[in-house]
Design a protein around this motif. Sequence first.
Motif, mmCIF file in Angstrom:
data_model
loop_
_atom_site.group_PDB
_atom_site.id
_atom_site.type_symbol
_atom_site.label_atom_id
_atom_site.label_comp_id
_atom_site.label_asym_id
_atom_site.label_seq_id
_atom_site.Cartn_x
_atom_site.Cartn_y
_atom_site.Cartn_z
ATOM 1 N N LEU A 129 62.050 55.495 33.731
ATOM 2 C CA LEU A 129 63.146 54.529 33.854
ATOM 3 C C LEU A 129 62.832 53.267 33.053
ATOM 4 O O LEU A 129 63.707 52.731 32.364
ATOM 5 N N PHE A 130 61.603 52.806 33.112
ATOM 6 C CA PHE A 130 61.185 51.652 32.317
ATOM 7 C C PHE A 130 61.472 51.889 30.835
ATOM 8 O O PHE A 130 62.082 51.059 30.167
ATOM 9 N N GLY A 131 61.028 53.026 30.311
ATOM 10 C CA GLY A 131 61.189 53.319 28.886
ATOM 11 C C GLY A 131 62.645 53.397 28.467
ATOM 12 O O GLY A 131 63.036 52.837 27.432
ATOM 13 N N GLY A 183 57.186 47.232 37.464
ATOM 14 C CA GLY A 183 56.437 46.958 38.686
ATOM 15 C C GLY A 183 56.269 48.197 39.549
ATOM 16 O O GLY A 183 55.194 48.464 40.088
ATOM 17 N N ALA A 184 57.335 48.985 39.646
ATOM 18 C CA ALA A 184 57.292 50.201 40.464
ATOM 19 C C ALA A 184 56.430 51.291 39.854
ATOM 20 O O ALA A 184 55.963 52.190 40.564
ATOM 21 N N SER A 185 56.184 51.215 38.551
ATOM 22 C CA SER A 185 55.393 52.261 37.891
ATOM 23 C C SER A 185 53.908 52.162 38.218
ATOM 24 O O SER A 185 53.153 53.092 37.945
ATOM 25 N N LYS A 186 53.511 51.029 38.797
ATOM 26 C CA LYS A 186 52.101 50.813 39.171
ATOM 27 C C LYS A 186 51.174 51.071 37.982
ATOM 28 O O LYS A 186 50.275 51.903 38.033
ATOM 29 N N GLY A 187 51.454 50.337 36.894
ATOM 30 C CA GLY A 187 50.621 50.486 35.697
ATOM 31 C C GLY A 187 50.837 51.807 34.988
ATOM 32 O O GLY A 187 49.899 52.376 34.425
ATOM 33 N N PHE A 188 52.062 52.283 35.006
ATOM 34 C CA PHE A 188 52.464 53.552 34.380
ATOM 35 C C PHE A 188 51.773 54.763 35.030
ATOM 36 O O PHE A 188 51.644 55.806 34.407
ATOM 37 N N SER A 189 51.400 54.631 36.276
ATOM 38 C CA SER A 189 50.765 55.758 36.968
ATOM 39 C C SER A 189 51.778 56.613 37.733
ATOM 40 O O SER A 189 51.436 57.684 38.220
ATOM 41 N N VAL A 197 66.346 45.795 35.102
ATOM 42 C CA VAL A 197 66.003 47.171 35.474
ATOM 43 C C VAL A 197 64.621 47.543 34.963
ATOM 44 O O VAL A 197 63.789 48.071 35.707
ATOM 45 N N TRP A 198 64.343 47.247 33.680
ATOM 46 C CA TRP A 198 63.038 47.665 33.168
ATOM 47 C C TRP A 198 61.908 46.847 33.769
ATOM 48 O O TRP A 198 60.806 47.358 33.971
ATOM 49 N N ALA A 199 62.164 45.591 34.108
ATOM 50 C CA ALA A 199 61.118 44.786 34.751
ATOM 51 C C ALA A 199 60.800 45.333 36.144
ATOM 52 O O ALA A 199 59.626 45.451 36.523
ATOM 53 N N LEU A 256 55.403 58.611 37.397
ATOM 54 C CA LEU A 256 56.223 59.169 36.319
ATOM 55 C C LEU A 256 57.627 58.584 36.252
ATOM 56 O O LEU A 256 58.032 58.053 35.217
ATOM 57 N N TRP A 257 58.420 58.715 37.315
ATOM 58 C CA TRP A 257 59.837 58.371 37.211
ATOM 59 C C TRP A 257 60.090 56.885 37.003
ATOM 60 O O TRP A 257 60.959 56.529 36.187
ATOM 61 N N PRO A 258 59.369 56.006 37.668
ATOM 62 C CA PRO A 258 59.552 54.595 37.308
ATOM 63 C C PRO A 258 59.145 54.305 35.857
ATOM 64 O O PRO A 258 59.770 53.467 35.193
#
Length: 104
Positions: free
Chosen positions: A34-36, A21-27, A15-17, A29-31
């Motif tokens: 979810l990562f954190g 990827g979905a966060s696009k370099g933490f740009s 899930v975090w991996a 918010l919600w992905p």
Amino acid sequence: MAWVVLVISGLLETVWAAALGASKGFSKLWPSVLFGVALLLSMSGLAYALRAIPLGTGYAIWVGIGAVGTAIYGIVAMHDPLTVGRITCLVLIVAGVVGLKVLH
């Protein structure tokens, strides 16, 4: 109980991996959130499981579950290539994880 927590923690690694990827370099918010959350839960579960499972065995199984789960996610959801070589390597990882559990 430690084994159940370890498996769930390995799934949370997937899930975090995927969220990373979905966060696009933490740009996004919600992905990123979810990562954190998934990372915190995954690491906490691993730490709990390692109280009863040897470090090398527990960590290898956690990584194996996460690696295989992330690869499957990539194939199914992200349309990563599905080749005989990739399938063979994933099967070998699963065999190693099962072997570590059996030999524990």
